[in-house]
Design an enzyme around this catalytic site. Structure first.
Site, PDB file in Angstrom:
ATOM      1  N   PRO A 144       0.796  -1.230   0.000  1.00  0.00           N
ATOM      2  CA  PRO A 144       0.000   0.000   0.000  1.00  0.00           C
ATOM      3  C   PRO A 144       0.830   1.283   0.000  1.00  0.00           C
ATOM      4  CG  PRO A 144      -0.238  -1.189   2.084  1.00  0.00           C
ATOM      5  CD  PRO A 144       0.531  -2.081   1.161  1.00  0.00           C
ATOM      6  N   GLU A 156      -0.638   3.361 -13.940  1.00  0.00           N
ATOM      7  CA  GLU A 156      -1.247   4.169 -14.998  1.00  0.00           C
ATOM      8  C   GLU A 156      -2.691   4.512 -14.671  1.00  0.00           C
ATOM      9  OE1 GLU A 156       1.555   2.905 -18.683  1.00  0.00           O
ATOM     10  OE2 GLU A 156      -0.365   1.894 -18.574  1.00  0.00           O
TER      11      GLU A 156
HETATM   12 MO1  MOS Z   1       4.354   2.856 -20.004  1.00  0.00          MO
HETATM   13  S1  MOS Z   1       3.822   4.321 -21.315  1.00  0.00           S
HETATM   14  O1  MOS Z   1       4.051   1.458 -20.964  1.00  0.00           O
HETATM   15  O2  MOS Z   1       5.971   3.037 -19.551  1.00  0.00           O
END
Ligand code: MOS
Length: 731
Positions: free
Chosen positions: A618, A691
């Site tokens: 975490p 991401e």
């Molecule tokens: Mo990420 S843009 O696949 O490092």
């Protein structure tokens, strides 16, 4: 290990080490300056020479001649290597524009020479003495102008759909259509691309800053025309990548050529003002979103089209990907069109596709919710889907977008949100915005080797990289959990091409895939230990530094013996991503203030709620999401590579002109992880958050600015000039 059935209970589920908030094990090395980055390699006796790159001063054309005579005579200069002299080279599989070689210029600041000297200053000074005669050609640099010539790209799944969008859209009681744009963005990571090259005979050792060791090694072999086995690549510490270091870059190629010419180890770092135009960037997009819905809020038709540009042979920015999966609706279509641009190569940057795609889609959802008269949180909940909306026989492996939205709304006090422009404190207009987050869960094979020694210490070796994300730590946690050890009994070695090939760091797949590879290797090591002791590996328990079977317990150190034991394996993936759609979900909530006098937007509060399978750590996961939210703030408010559409380059090519957020831009940030596991994803039951944390943030900020001001900005970044004309009077 083949992973083709959902995970059942395994040693990771004990969660004694995995899932615990363990501080990063490489933290002390980094904060005390002992972690050696690419430019700092001191591991050889031969003194280094310094290479300084020269970039093309035109965007498109041909080098007629290069005069290096003055540079060659300059103090300290050891060698000058030019692109025409090196000649045309084969391009690596992952590079669109060539990195170095030949007389053609494909983009501004493409590397055309490297000067090698005894000192950095001498190399830099000599580089300015090189003069080049170009035959300049007219290029295409303006996406909006090039839109008309954009074509359906040959690869990359450009079109998709289901039902009959046009008919359903015409028939819908409420319809919405708008266009949006996102600018070119730079990775602008802290550590510049840097490499040190050393030749011994025909063998090359390259210390560099790479997210993907094996991709780089293959592409470097191709570009240099050297046997891959003769290249040893190392990248143990990396000062950020964001996708900019996924693919072989010019610093590595220049260092290799320069070291050969100078017959010395050579260091090359890309100077900061070189990076924006020499390396890759996130391509700009123009997007159109159309939504048709019933009066109760149910979407019946949804379409998302995106235009972007790239060098010939390049790929589109896949900005429509999330729209294929995020919301229900029987009739749908998405399309991507690609224009040829002679700007630097566009390529992956953190959440490629979804990050700019959600910047458009999630404003559109906010606009449509308002048009129908439904709260935007509720509008998204109404249109949740538990199956792939384009292929409804495919369920999601696990999807809790609704949980994220509800948890976030409660926690953020969303119900206090007022009508647009209705909340004012002095000269500040205050507003709240929401957006959904979505990013796919991707799988690559990942290998690891684990060694147990006579001290009872386990060492993990894999070519996995740690780009600041915490790979060292979660890999150590995985090995500790599997072998029944505390984390101080595990050592981790990463980023070396002598180690088994891993998934690498990209696409937020690194955490799940690389730890699953370590899991597989540990299964092998557990078998080796059991076999040596004559235990049945099915009923042994690894715990507290011992291995137990029935009432017999043996310390691991003793089991290892003086020779030690080794386990090695690679996790391979079956078809669980075909039978099930695997994705991660989240919700971003943002509160902003907009100054009525200046049009300045300030973020006041941010909250991200993430549903991404098991959270392996975490602390490191939270850091990933905080960093991503910060990047989303930059994307919303300041980040833009400004294109000179006459000369064809990014004008603001340094950190003075390319504005990323600083501490003062980011006040309160909070992250909540939904408690979940996804057994379809891997034996770790984890996904990724690196991401996801960026996906949707910028739209949530745009929506908050609308709620504060009543001004809808559809073209990023939302700078004050786009607001100031519409703001009310100063009190
Ligand atoms: Mo990420 S843009 O696949 O490092």
């Amino acid at each position: 290990m083949q992973f083709d059935r959902p995970a059942t209970t395994n040693p990771i589920d004990r969660l004694k080490v995995v899932g615990q908030p363990i501080r990063r094990i490489d933290g002390q090395l980094k904060t005390t300056g002992r972690a050696m980055y690419a430019y700092e390699w001191h591991d050889t006796n031969t003194p280094y020479a310094y290479g300084y790159p020269v970039g093309a001063a035109i965007a498109k054309g041909r080098i007629k001649s290069i005069d290096i005579s003055a540079a060659e005579k300059a103090p300290g200069v050891l060698a000058v290597v030019t692109a025409p002299e090196v000649g045309e080279r084969k391009k690596g599989k992952f590079n669109t524009a060539k990195l170095f070689g030949g007389d053609q210029v494909q983009h501004y600041h493409q590397a055309i020479a490297v000067v090698v000297a005894e000192t950095f200053e001498q190399a830099r000074a000599a580089a300015t003495l090189i003069s080049v005669d170009y035959a300049e050609e007219k290029g295409s640099f303006d996406l909006r102008q090039a839109m008309d010539t954009a074509v359906k790209p040959a690869s990359g799944d450009p079109d998709s759909g289901a039902g009959d969008f046009d008919t359903a859209f015409k028939a819908a009681p409420v319809t919405f259509e708008e266009s949006y744009s996102t600018p070119d963005q730079s990775h602008a990571m802290m550590e510049p691309h840097a490499s040190i090259a050393v030749w011994e005979g025909d063998e090359l050792t390259l210390w560099t800053s790479s997210q993907m060791i094996d991709w780089w090694r293959s592409d470097l072999a191709t570009t240099l025309d050297v046997d891959k086995e003769k290249i040893h690549l190392m990248s143990p510490f990396i000062g950020g990548g964001f996708g900019g270091k996924l693919f072989l870059r010019a610093d590595a190629v220049l260092a290799a050529f320069a070291a050969k010419a100078a017959k010395r180890p050579v260091k090359v770092a890309l100077p900061r003002p070189f990076m924006m135009n020499n390396t890759t960037h996130r391509p700009a997009t123009i997007q159109r979103v159309r939504i048709g819905a019933q009066r109760d809020g149910k979407i019946t038709a949804i379409a998302h089209e995106s235009w972007s540009g790239d060098q010939p042979g390049g790929q589109p920015e896949a900005a429509v990907m999330q729209t294929r999966l995020l919301y229900a609706g029987e009739n749908r279509m998405t399309a991507m069109r690609l224009a040829t641009l002679d700007l630097p190569e566009g390529n992956a940057m953190r959440a490629p596709g979804e990050a700019p795609g959600l910047m458009a889609l999630e404003i559109a959802m906010d606009e449509m919710a308002e048009k129908i008269g439904i709260d935007p949180v509720e509008f998204r909940i109404i249109n949740d889907t538990q199956v792939d909306p384009e292929k409804t026989e495919r369920p999601f492996s696990y999807r809790n977008l609704i949980g994220c939205l509800k948890t976030g709304a409660d926690h953020f006090n969303w119900s206090a949100r007022g009508r647009p422009g209705s909340r004012r404190e002095g000269n500040w207009l205050i507003g709240m915005g929401v957006a959904a987050a979505f990013r796919n869960n991707i799988h690559f094979p990942s290998g690891a080797r684990v060694r147990l020694n006579a001290e009872g210490v386990v060492t993990v070796e894999t070519d996995m990289t740690d780009i600041g994300t915490g790979s060292y730590t979660i890999i150590a946690q995985t090995a500790a959990e599997m072998m029944g050890l505390t984390i101080d009994k595990v050592a981790v070695q990463l980023g070396d091409s002598r180690f088994p090939v891993s998934a690498g760091s990209g696409g937020q797949f690194g955490a799940n895939c690389s730890t699953a590879g370590v899991y597989a290797a540990c299964v092998k090591l557990r078998e080796a230990v059991s076999q040596k002791l004559g235990f049945n590996s099915a009923d042994v328990i690894f715990e507290n530094g011992e291995v137990r079977s029935g009432n017999r317990a043996v310390p691991l150190a003793e089991a290892a013996g003086s020779k030690g034991l080794v386990g090695e394996d690679t996790i391979q993936w079956g078809n669980l991503t075909e039978t099930h759609q695997q994705s991660t979900f989240g919700a971003h909530f943002v509160e902003v203030g907009v100054d009525v006098a200046t049009g300045e937007s300030r973020i006041r509060r941010m909250l991200a709620v993430c549903a991404a399978g098991r959270i392996l750590n975490p602390v490191t996961a939270r850091s990933q999401v905080l960093g991503a939210m910060t990047m989303g703030a930059g994307g919303a408010l300041s980040e833009e590579l400004a294109v000179d559409t006459r000369r064809g380059f990014f004008v603001n090519h340094d950190l003075a002109g390319y504005e990323v957020p600083v501490h003062a831009d980011i006040p309160h940030q909070e992250v909540i992880f939904m408690d979940e596991t996804d057994p379809m994803s891997s034996p770790m039951k984890a996904k990724g958050v690196g991401e996801l944390g960026l996906c949707g943030v910028s739209a949530a900020i745009a929506n908050a600015i609308y709620n504060a001001t009543g001004i809808r900005v559809r073209h990023y970044p939302i700078t004050l000039d786009k607001l100031i004309g519409g703001l009310p009077d100063v009190a």
